[in-house]
Design a protein around this motif. Sequence first.
Motif, mmCIF file in Angstrom:
data_model
loop_
_atom_site.group_PDB
_atom_site.id
_atom_site.type_symbol
_atom_site.label_atom_id
_atom_site.label_comp_id
_atom_site.label_asym_id
_atom_site.label_seq_id
_atom_site.Cartn_x
_atom_site.Cartn_y
_atom_site.Cartn_z
ATOM 1 N N GLY A 1 0.788 -1.222 0.000
ATOM 2 C CA GLY A 1 0.000 0.000 0.000
ATOM 3 C C GLY A 1 0.819 1.270 0.000
ATOM 4 O O GLY A 1 0.283 2.355 0.184
ATOM 5 N N HIS A 2 2.137 1.164 -0.232
ATOM 6 C CA HIS A 2 2.998 2.343 -0.202
ATOM 7 C C HIS A 2 3.032 3.069 -1.539
ATOM 8 O O HIS A 2 3.338 4.259 -1.596
ATOM 9 N N VAL A 3 2.774 2.345 -2.605
ATOM 10 C CA VAL A 3 2.846 2.914 -3.946
ATOM 11 C C VAL A 3 1.480 2.823 -4.602
ATOM 12 O O VAL A 3 0.865 1.758 -4.624
ATOM 13 N N ARG A 4 0.996 3.943 -5.127
ATOM 14 C CA ARG A 4 -0.275 3.988 -5.855
ATOM 15 C C ARG A 4 0.011 4.500 -7.262
ATOM 16 O O ARG A 4 0.810 5.411 -7.443
ATOM 17 N N VAL A 5 -0.657 3.912 -8.233
ATOM 18 C CA VAL A 5 -0.256 4.105 -9.622
ATOM 19 C C VAL A 5 -1.435 4.528 -10.488
ATOM 20 O O VAL A 5 -2.540 4.010 -10.323
ATOM 21 N N VAL A 6 -1.169 5.483 -11.394
ATOM 22 C CA VAL A 6 -2.141 5.841 -12.421
ATOM 23 C C VAL A 6 -1.527 5.553 -13.789
ATOM 24 O O VAL A 6 -0.305 5.551 -13.947
ATOM 25 N N LEU A 7 -2.378 5.298 -14.748
ATOM 26 C CA LEU A 7 -1.932 4.930 -16.084
ATOM 27 C C LEU A 7 -1.428 6.147 -16.842
ATOM 28 O O LEU A 7 -2.155 7.116 -17.040
ATOM 29 N N GLY A 8 -0.168 6.084 -17.251
ATOM 30 C CA GLY A 8 0.396 7.055 -18.177
ATOM 31 C C GLY A 8 1.138 6.281 -19.241
ATOM 32 O O GLY A 8 2.078 5.548 -18.936
ATOM 33 N N ARG A 9 0.705 6.409 -20.490
ATOM 34 C CA ARG A 9 1.219 5.516 -21.531
ATOM 35 C C ARG A 9 2.506 6.003 -22.155
ATOM 36 O O ARG A 9 3.240 5.244 -22.758
ATOM 37 N N GLY A 10 2.819 7.296 -22.048
ATOM 38 C CA GLY A 10 4.018 7.791 -22.696
ATOM 39 C C GLY A 10 3.854 7.804 -24.196
ATOM 40 O O GLY A 10 2.810 7.478 -24.747
ATOM 41 N N GLN A 11 4.932 8.171 -24.927
ATOM 42 C CA GLN A 11 4.823 8.291 -26.373
ATOM 43 C C GLN A 11 5.940 7.601 -27.130
ATOM 44 O O GLN A 11 6.056 7.742 -28.322
#
Length: 284
Positions: free
Chosen positions: A221-231
């Motif tokens: 539970g220390h790391v929370r992630v959102v989707l970033g796809r990059g290019q």
Amino acid sequence: MFIDIHTHAFHPKIAHKAVDHLNNFYTVACAGDGTIDHLLVREKHAGVDKCVVLCAATAPAQVIPANNYAISLQKKHAEVIGFGTLHPGYANWEAELKRIKAAGLRGLKLHPDFQGFWLDDARLLPIFEAAQKDFIFEIHIGDKTSPEKNPSCPYKLAAILDAFPGLTVIAAHLGGYRMWDHALKALGGRRRENLWFDTSSVTPFVTHGELRALLDAGRQGHVRVVLGRGQGQGIAQQNQSVLRQFRQQLPQGLQGGPGIATHKDRLRRLDGDFAGGIRNLLYT
């Protein structure tokens, strides 16, 4: 709703030059021509409903043009959530915060490495203080160099998060591009209520061991992630694979969609479609 939290689109007059710069600086082959039209086609093909388009000013004089472009993209394209920018060398930042808030922007992008300042620049402190109630900060973190030589290392971000617990930050590139061991040391040891990582541009650079350590931090539970796809070329599909690995390692109660779980209260103060959409992309 699926939101890609980390994309770029440049004005047609500079798109080619900007893409060439990214390719040369990061030794990648960016997918697309850097324009908003090409970006939206790729996002639709990937099944993304909305995308955050990040704008940054590499000089103080570019703050207003960059923000005007972010505002125009958000107005013209229903799929776009525009993030504006500031620069510590821009004197009228208070008035600009009011202007872009009134125009509907709710996020700010900082890229110290490209913008020519350090993340521990004291000129940023009043900006963070003033903006923390109304804006999410997406901040580029990390590079191939050592932390003390890097303008945006995880340790500098950790100090800011401690100083401004009300500041909401998305740390790009899993908290530290090409320095994920330092990201874990500085940011992964305990849960921070004001911090998320995005997954943009991490593959093929992140090692199996580094990813495993991040997964372990996610399980705790220390790391929370959102989707970033990059290019970068091929990075979109690879980043989705990274998100799937995160999801598979999470406790069952935190799973929801492809690497997505529900976050109910954080960002409630931010109104509009952006708040409702991103709330469903944050790990609780």
